[in-house]
Structures are given as structure tokens and as C-alpha cells.
Design a protein around this motif. Structure first.
Motif, PDB file in Angstrom:
ATOM      1  N   LYS A 187     -22.294  -6.002   1.314  1.00 54.30           N
ATOM      2  CA  LYS A 187     -20.848  -6.163   1.381  1.00 54.30           C
ATOM      3  C   LYS A 187     -20.430  -7.495   0.770  1.00 54.30           C
ATOM      4  CE  LYS A 187     -19.593  -3.323   5.391  1.00 54.30           C
ATOM      5  NZ  LYS A 187     -18.928  -3.342   6.725  1.00 54.30           N
ATOM      6  N   THR A 189     -17.873 -10.580   0.713  1.00 59.89           N
ATOM      7  CA  THR A 189     -17.058 -11.250   1.724  1.00 59.89           C
ATOM      8  C   THR A 189     -15.777 -11.800   1.111  1.00 59.89           C
ATOM      9  OG1 THR A 189     -19.003 -11.851   3.022  1.00 59.89           O
ATOM     10  CG2 THR A 189     -17.006 -13.111   3.421  1.00 59.89           C
ATOM     11  N   ARG A 206      -6.335  -7.033   6.306  1.00 58.89           N
ATOM     12  CA  ARG A 206      -7.748  -6.986   6.713  1.00 58.89           C
ATOM     13  C   ARG A 206      -8.223  -5.542   6.855  1.00 58.89           C
ATOM     14  NH1 ARG A 206      -9.827  -6.007  11.435  1.00 58.89           N
ATOM     15  NH2 ARG A 206      -7.901  -6.441  12.568  1.00 58.89           N
ATOM     16  N   GLU A 210     -11.141  -3.783   4.696  1.00 56.69           N
ATOM     17  CA  GLU A 210     -12.336  -3.300   5.383  1.00 56.69           C
ATOM     18  C   GLU A 210     -12.574  -1.825   5.087  1.00 56.69           C
ATOM     19  OE1 GLU A 210     -12.567  -6.257   9.290  1.00 56.69           O
ATOM     20  OE2 GLU A 210     -11.490  -4.348   9.440  1.00 56.69           O
ATOM     21  N   TYR A 214     -15.247  -4.047   2.244  1.00 59.55           N
ATOM     22  CA  TYR A 214     -15.396  -5.498   2.182  1.00 59.55           C
ATOM     23  C   TYR A 214     -15.608  -6.088   3.572  1.00 59.55           C
ATOM     24  CZ  TYR A 214     -13.923  -5.452  -2.698  1.00 59.55           C
ATOM     25  OH  TYR A 214     -13.856  -5.236  -4.048  1.00 59.55           O
ATOM     26  N   ASP A 215     -16.298  -7.228   3.609  1.00 56.97           N
ATOM     27  CA  ASP A 215     -16.494  -8.003   4.831  1.00 56.97           C
ATOM     28  C   ASP A 215     -15.420  -9.083   4.858  1.00 56.97           C
ATOM     29  OD1 ASP A 215     -17.878  -8.868   7.191  1.00 56.97           O
ATOM     30  OD2 ASP A 215     -18.782 -10.472   6.021  1.00 56.97           O
ATOM     31  N   LEU A 217     -13.423 -12.435   6.485  1.00 58.27           N
ATOM     32  CA  LEU A 217     -13.374 -13.622   7.323  1.00 58.27           C
ATOM     33  C   LEU A 217     -11.915 -14.037   7.432  1.00 58.27           C
ATOM     34  CD1 LEU A 217     -16.329 -15.740   5.862  1.00 58.27           C
ATOM     35  CD2 LEU A 217     -16.400 -14.061   7.713  1.00 58.27           C
ATOM     36  N   TYR A 237     -19.829 -18.326  -0.216  1.00 58.54           N
ATOM     37  CA  TYR A 237     -19.795 -17.229   0.745  1.00 58.54           C
ATOM     38  C   TYR A 237     -18.641 -16.265   0.457  1.00 58.54           C
ATOM     39  CZ  TYR A 237     -23.177 -19.455   3.909  1.00 58.54           C
ATOM     40  OH  TYR A 237     -24.304 -20.000   4.459  1.00 58.54           O
ATOM     41  N   ILE A 238     -17.497 -16.811   0.086  1.00 59.25           N
ATOM     42  CA  ILE A 238     -16.278 -16.016  -0.074  1.00 59.25           C
ATOM     43  C   ILE A 238     -16.035 -15.739  -1.554  1.00 59.25           C
ATOM     44  CG2 ILE A 238     -13.766 -16.039   0.227  1.00 59.25           C
ATOM     45  CD1 ILE A 238     -14.199 -17.665   2.769  1.00 59.25           C
TER      46      ILE A 238
END
Length: 409
Positions: A187, A189, A206, A210, A214-215, A217, A237-238
Motif C-alpha cells: 500500500k 501511504t 480518507r 482507503e 491507499y494507506d 495517515l 513515508y508519505i
């Protein structure tokens, strides 16, 4: 060299305590790596990295620090040196977790080193100041602080239990990471910013993202939230951002308590991450209880969000400047960006009949962005408020298109 628990601190004045933690960790089957940051005398036991090496990494030497005999200078040098050395050890794959302890000086040095590590690496800091304001030590990293209760001065009945608990906690975190074979997770992020007054929008975005696999945050835009998101973007990470709630820009401009600093809204553009940006909660500046609001604002429009949070409406002039600031940050971006503007309100308070309803202020914000935004950056205005499901769906649709473009590139 495999991953180890890195212990960092003054092995001269706290050597007995560090030896106890080292022995406890190794009894749990966790290898250790010890860095000495003490400047007053010889270490109680032999470290893996001597204090002079740390001092030299910080731009001085142990001999010079002892000659100066200035505590502030010594702490500053060892703090710089420790952070630099830890970054190097992390790059070599040595750091499985980190432990530190001390009073204000020891906490400062250890925390600085921990902040040089990526989020996700276990970090545990036993400190005499852990029951107070920990933000200067934790910052936006996942540093676990444990209050020492008593001063870190010898091994006694109470300190033995506290330091044992700390060592067991770190050992558990490190061992579990070693034992886990994480299921492959492909996935991607994404990051989202939200506030209480933009929650309906952020929640729908969100959920839409999702659904597409997608993941997500989600970051509460309270200063530290924005800083954390920017840090994770820079760390890789993003991979895409729905920056719905850019309210931290208002606190930075006007002097509110939820500022994320002058570099907010810059990370995605600097590292090439696609972003869809909106103007959520730019109608407000945040303060604490009413008595904490600076006197120069006494005649402004306020809304008491709760007993500890006072919101102040931004003015026409402030909105025009916020528009210019937001546009300037996006103009510097080296990644695709889209700006979405909700003409009927930028928060739950900025709507017809609500406390911060401000058509003139919204127009000033719109004009500030439009007049300064690069011509090749798309700006889409909609006749809805920010929490309208149609507006949220438009944010999600544009970010999905940008992410598709990245995959196809």
C-alpha cells in the motif's frame, strides 16, 4: 555488525546506572553498543565509542571542554557530536533501538541523538524531567520518555525497578521487531491534515482514498501535527498529500499557539510529492484560555471552542497575506499541485450564520492566492463549503489523478 541497543550517556557520572541497564539488556539477549558523552572524568566501564570521539564529532575535544570547564558549552558540543554519530550508525544498520537517561543535560544530549533516528526505531529515555514539558525533547519523533521518579544517582531499590522496566521495555520492542516477519504491504501511504472544524471533509477524503487501496495517515493541524507530517514526507513515508487544513499558516503569521514554523507546506514540493491543497481553518488563529490571548487582540472576533481553546477570526488583511504565503510555497514546489478553494466557507465556523462567517475575508484569501499563484498550477474554486461531500470528493478525485500520474511516469 547486526542491530544493537545503543546506549548513549555520561559513562563517568552515570556509568553505574548505564552498566546496570546494559547488563539487563544483554541478559534479555539484546546486544548493546555504548556511546560515552561524559566530559568530567574517565568512564566507569569501557564504551564502544569514547567521549573524545563524540566531542570531536561536535567540533571540539575532551581536553578543550575540560579546560573551558563550561557546562553549557560541553552540553552543546556533545549534543552535536552525538546526533552526528548516531546518524552514521543508523546509516550502517547498527541501531536496533536507543536508550538514554539523565537530568536536563543528559536528557538533552540523548534526545538530540534520538531525534536523528527515523520514526519507527525504538527510542526510550528515562529522565528526571519527563513529567514536565517534554516537547523540546520529543519534538516530532516517537521518543518514549519515562519519569525516573528519583534522581538517577546510584542503583537503589526504586531505581533498580525503574531502570529494569525501561530495559525490559526496550528489549521487548527490539526483539519483537526482529521476530516479526511483516506481511508484504504494497500500500502507498498518503497524508491528510484535519482540524475539528474540517473533520467531515477529512473523514470523507480518507474513506474515499482507503477504498482505492491507499494507506492514510491523518494529522491534527496543531503545530506538532503539521511538523510530523512534513518530517514523514521528507523521510519518504508519505507519497501524496491531501493538505486540507493549512490553518497552521495562520498561527505562524499572527502569533497563535498552533504554529508549525516557517517551513510548513514546503516538504512535499521540495521532495517531489504530489499534493492537493486547500484552505481549511484559515479563518482562525488559536490561543489558550481567554486570559492568555495577547492584549493587542482584545477587540477582535473570538469564539470559545472549549475552556482551554480560544479561536480568533482572521482579518481581511491577514487573509490576503495568507493567500500570498500559500501561493508562494506552492510556487516553489517541484511536484504537481492543485489548489481547491471552497467559496462558501473554509471551516464549520465560516458559514452562513456561524460565528466566523466572512465573505469579505474569504474573498481576500482567494484573491491573495489567485494573484500570486503560478499560472501553471491549477486553482479550482467551488460554490460549496469545505465540509460539503462534493468538495471532499473533488479533493479525493484530484489526488487520485495525481497519484495515477506518478505511477505512469
Amino acid at each position: 555488525m547486526g542491530k544493537k541497543a545503543v546506549l548513549i550517556g555520561a559513562m563517568d557520572t552515570k556509568g553505574q546506572e548505564y552498566r546496570f541497564v546494559r547488563d539487563t539488556l544483554e541478559a534479555c539477549g539484546v546486544e548493546t553498543f555504548v556511546i560515552d558523552t561524559g566530559v568530567l572524568g574517565d568512564p566507569v566501564f569501557q564504551p564502544d565509542v569514547a567521549a573524545d570521539e563524540v566531542a570531536r564529532a561536535g567540533g571540539s575535544s575532551i581536553e578543550e571542554l575540560r579546560r573551558l570547564n563550561d557546562r553549557g558549552t560541553a552540553v552543546a558540543v556533545m549534543t552535536r557530536g552525538a546526533a552526528g554519530l548516531i546518524a552514521g550508525l543508523e546509516a550502517r544498520g547498527i541501531v536496533g533501538g536507543m536508550f538514554g537517561m539523565g537530568g536536563t543535560a543528559g536528557t538533552t544530549v540523548a534526545a538530540s541523538a534520538m531525534q536523528a533516528l527515523p520514526i519507527g526505531v525504538p527510542k526510550l529515555l528515562v529522565s528526571t524531567v519527563a513529567s514536565g514539558n517534554t516537547r523540546p525533547y520529543v519534538g516530532v519523533k516517537d521518543i518514549m520518555m519515562m519519569y525516573s521518579v528519583v534522581d538517577i544517582a546510584g542503583i537503589n531499590r526504586l531505581s533498580r525497578r525503574i531502570l529494569s522496566n525501561a530495559a525490559y521495555a526496550l528489549a521487548g520492542m527490539i526483539r519483537q521487531q526482529e521476530l516479526e516477519e511483516e506481511a508484504a504491504d504494497d500500500k502507498v501511504t498518503l497524508g491528510i491534515t484535519m482540524f475539528g472544524v474540517t473533520t467531515p471533509c477529512a473523514t470523507r477524503v480518507r474513506e474515499r482514498l482507503e477504498e482505492k487501496g491507499y494507506d492514510l495517515l491523518v494529522f491534527h493541524a496543531t503545530g506538532t501535527g503539521g511538523l510530523a507530517m512534513e518530517e514523514l514526507i521528507k523521510a519518504g513515508y508519505i507519497k501524496g498529500v491531501a493538505d486540507i487544513t493549512t490553518t497552521e499558516l495562520a498561527d505562524e503569521l499572527v502569533g497563535g499557539i498552533f504554529t508549525a514554523g516557517p517551513n510548513r507546506l514546503e516538504a512535499a514540493g521540495s521532495v517531489g510529492v504530489p499534493q492537493v491543497v486547500s484552505v481549511g481553518a484559515l479563518d482562525m488563529v488559536n490561543f489558550g484560555p481567554p486570559e492568555t490571548v495577547p492584549a493587542q487582540f482584545k477587540d477582535r472576533n473570538f469564539y470559545q471552542h472549549n475552556p482551554t481553546t480560544t479561536l480568533m477570526r482572521t482579518t481581511v488583511a491577514e487573509n490576503r497575506e495568507l493567500g500570498r504565503i500559500l501561493a508562494g510555497k506552492l510556487n516553489a514546489a517541484a511536484s504537481p499541485a492543485v489548489v481547491l478553494f471552497p467559496k462558501a466557507g473554509v471551516s464549520l465556523l465560516d458559514m452562513d450564520g456561524k460565528a466566523f462567517d466572512g465573505k469579505v475575508e474569504r474573498q481576500a484569501l482567494y484573491d491573495g492566492i489567485k494573484q500570486h499563484l503560478r499560472s501553471d498550477i491549477r486553482m479550482l474554486e467551488m460554490d460549496t463549503d469545505i465540509n460539503d461531500p462534493v468538495f471532499a470528493d473533488t479533493i479525493a478525485d484530484h489526488l487520485l489523478r495525481l497519484m495515477d500520474g506518478v505511477r505512469q511516469a
